[in-house]
Write a protein that holds these residues in place. Structure first.
Motif, short mmCIF file in Angstrom:
data_model
loop_
_atom_site.label_atom_id
_atom_site.label_comp_id
_atom_site.label_asym_id
_atom_site.label_seq_id
_atom_site.Cartn_x
_atom_site.Cartn_y
_atom_site.Cartn_z
N THR A 151 0.76 -1.40 0.16
CA THR A 151 0.00 0.12 0.13
C THR A 151 0.91 1.27 -0.21
O THR A 151 0.27 2.29 -0.31
CB THR A 151 -0.92 0.07 1.26
N GLY A 152 2.07 1.15 0.44
CA GLY A 152 2.87 2.28 0.49
C GLY A 152 3.14 2.85 1.75
O GLY A 152 3.85 3.98 2.03
N VAL A 153 2.14 2.40 2.59
CA VAL A 153 2.53 3.15 4.09
C VAL A 153 3.96 2.82 4.67
O VAL A 153 4.47 3.86 5.44
CB VAL A 153 1.62 2.40 5.14
N PHE A 154 4.76 1.76 4.27
CA PHE A 154 5.96 1.78 4.93
C PHE A 154 7.19 2.20 3.81
O PHE A 154 8.14 1.84 4.15
CB PHE A 154 6.11 0.30 5.30
N ALA A 165 5.12 5.60 7.82
CA ALA A 165 5.10 4.63 8.91
C ALA A 165 4.91 5.22 10.43
O ALA A 165 3.84 4.62 11.13
CB ALA A 165 6.34 3.46 8.87
N THR A 166 5.49 6.12 10.76
CA THR A 166 5.83 6.69 12.17
C THR A 166 4.34 7.32 12.17
O THR A 166 3.46 7.37 13.18
CB THR A 166 6.52 7.51 12.40
N GLY A 167 3.92 8.16 11.21
CA GLY A 167 2.76 8.96 11.29
C GLY A 167 1.42 8.02 11.16
O GLY A 167 0.39 8.20 11.92
N TYR A 168 1.52 6.77 10.58
CA TYR A 168 0.33 5.95 10.56
C TYR A 168 0.12 5.24 12.00
O TYR A 168 -0.66 5.08 12.63
CB TYR A 168 0.65 4.78 9.70
N GLN A 169 1.35 4.87 12.49
CA GLN A 169 1.30 4.28 13.76
C GLN A 169 0.86 5.21 14.93
O GLN A 169 0.17 4.99 15.97
CB GLN A 169 2.72 3.78 14.15
N ALA A 170 1.18 6.61 14.83
CA ALA A 170 0.96 7.50 15.78
C ALA A 170 -0.57 7.70 15.50
O ALA A 170 -1.51 7.69 16.75
CB ALA A 170 1.41 8.97 15.41
N LEU A 188 -0.68 10.04 3.34
CA LEU A 188 -1.54 8.89 4.02
C LEU A 188 -2.98 9.01 3.27
O LEU A 188 -3.53 7.94 2.71
CB LEU A 188 -1.57 8.94 5.38
N ASP A 189 -3.55 10.14 3.47
CA ASP A 189 -4.71 10.33 2.58
C ASP A 189 -4.67 9.93 1.21
O ASP A 189 -5.69 9.10 0.76
CB ASP A 189 -5.13 11.87 2.83
N ALA A 190 -3.66 10.41 0.37
CA ALA A 190 -3.60 9.91 -0.82
C ALA A 190 -3.34 8.52 -1.11
O ALA A 190 -3.61 7.90 -1.93
CB ALA A 190 -2.50 10.77 -1.51
N LEU A 191 -2.85 7.88 -0.09
CA LEU A 191 -2.61 6.62 -0.25
C LEU A 191 -3.82 5.59 0.26
O LEU A 191 -3.80 4.36 0.22
CB LEU A 191 -1.46 6.03 0.64
#
Length: 208
Positions: free
Chosen positions: A131-134, A140-145, A181-184
């Motif tokens: 998905t590109g999150v990592f 990755a830090t933003g998603y985990q936050a 992240l929104d774009a992903l």
């Protein structure tokens, strides 16, 4: 910054004037999360350009039905509901179901295999990374936050930026992270609020 070939293509589209009257010019760049340097100025407006990003979006139930009609697969409402539940409309997973159907020719067996596909660590890891999150440590830090702060609850984009900014201590960078992240497509939208898409969230947990 833009990678050089992409930047050059955009520059040429904006500056090279056709010599023949009535002729227009344009450039289409198909890119993914390996080109985040191209995404940043487009999503944040930090560089003057007439380029406009168009995101590949996850299927909703209506578009998934249209896809199923085009490829002549998963015809019944029950199968389409199950397919949507197992893929959440992610193109990566819809394509996987398509390939399995072509291989097996049995939609129910495809759905059975898809149900078990993301229960193992390796498959879940592959999907989450796809998905590109990592693709970038900051993403990755933003998603985990966001996961730590909101879990499966809803929130607005301003709250998302605040949660990421608290984690990385940089509000400007947090705005970029949330926009990316929104774009992903990691959010499900509910009017003015969003929540983390459940299937990806589950796979991120399994990824470890």
């Amino acid at each position: 910054m833009f990678s050089r070939p992409c930047r050059q293509a955009v520059d040429w589209a904006e500056t090279l004037l056709p010599t023949t009257p009535g002729v227009t010019r344009a450039v289409v760049i198909v890119t993914d999360a390996t080109q985040l340097g191209l995404w940043r100025p487009l999503l944040t407006g930090t560089e003057p350009t007439s380029a406009a990003p168009v995101m590949l979006r996850r299927h909703d139930r209506r578009s998934l039905r249209g896809w199923a009609q085009r490829v002549n697969m998963f015809h019944t409402d029950d199968r389409l509901d199950r397919l949507y539940g197992l893929t959440s409309g992610w193109p990566l997973l819809v394509d996987r179901a398509h390939r399995l159907h072509r291989e097996l020719g049995d939609p129910d067996e495809v759905l059975r295999r898809m149900a078990g596909l993301l229960t193992g660590g390796a498959e879940a890891r592959g999907f989450a990374e796809g998905t590109g999150v990592f693709a970038d440590p900051l993403l990755a830090t933003g998603y985990q936050a966001l996961d730590a702060e909101f879990k499966d609850g809803s929130f607005d984009i301003d709250s998302a930026v605040t949660a990421v900014a608290v984690q990385i201590e940089d509000e400007h960078e947090a705005q970029w992270i949330v926009a990316c992240l929104d774009a992903l497509q990691v959010f499900d939208r509910e009017d003015t609020h969003v929540r983390l898409e459940p299937l990806l969230r589950q796979c991120v947990v399994l990824r470890g």
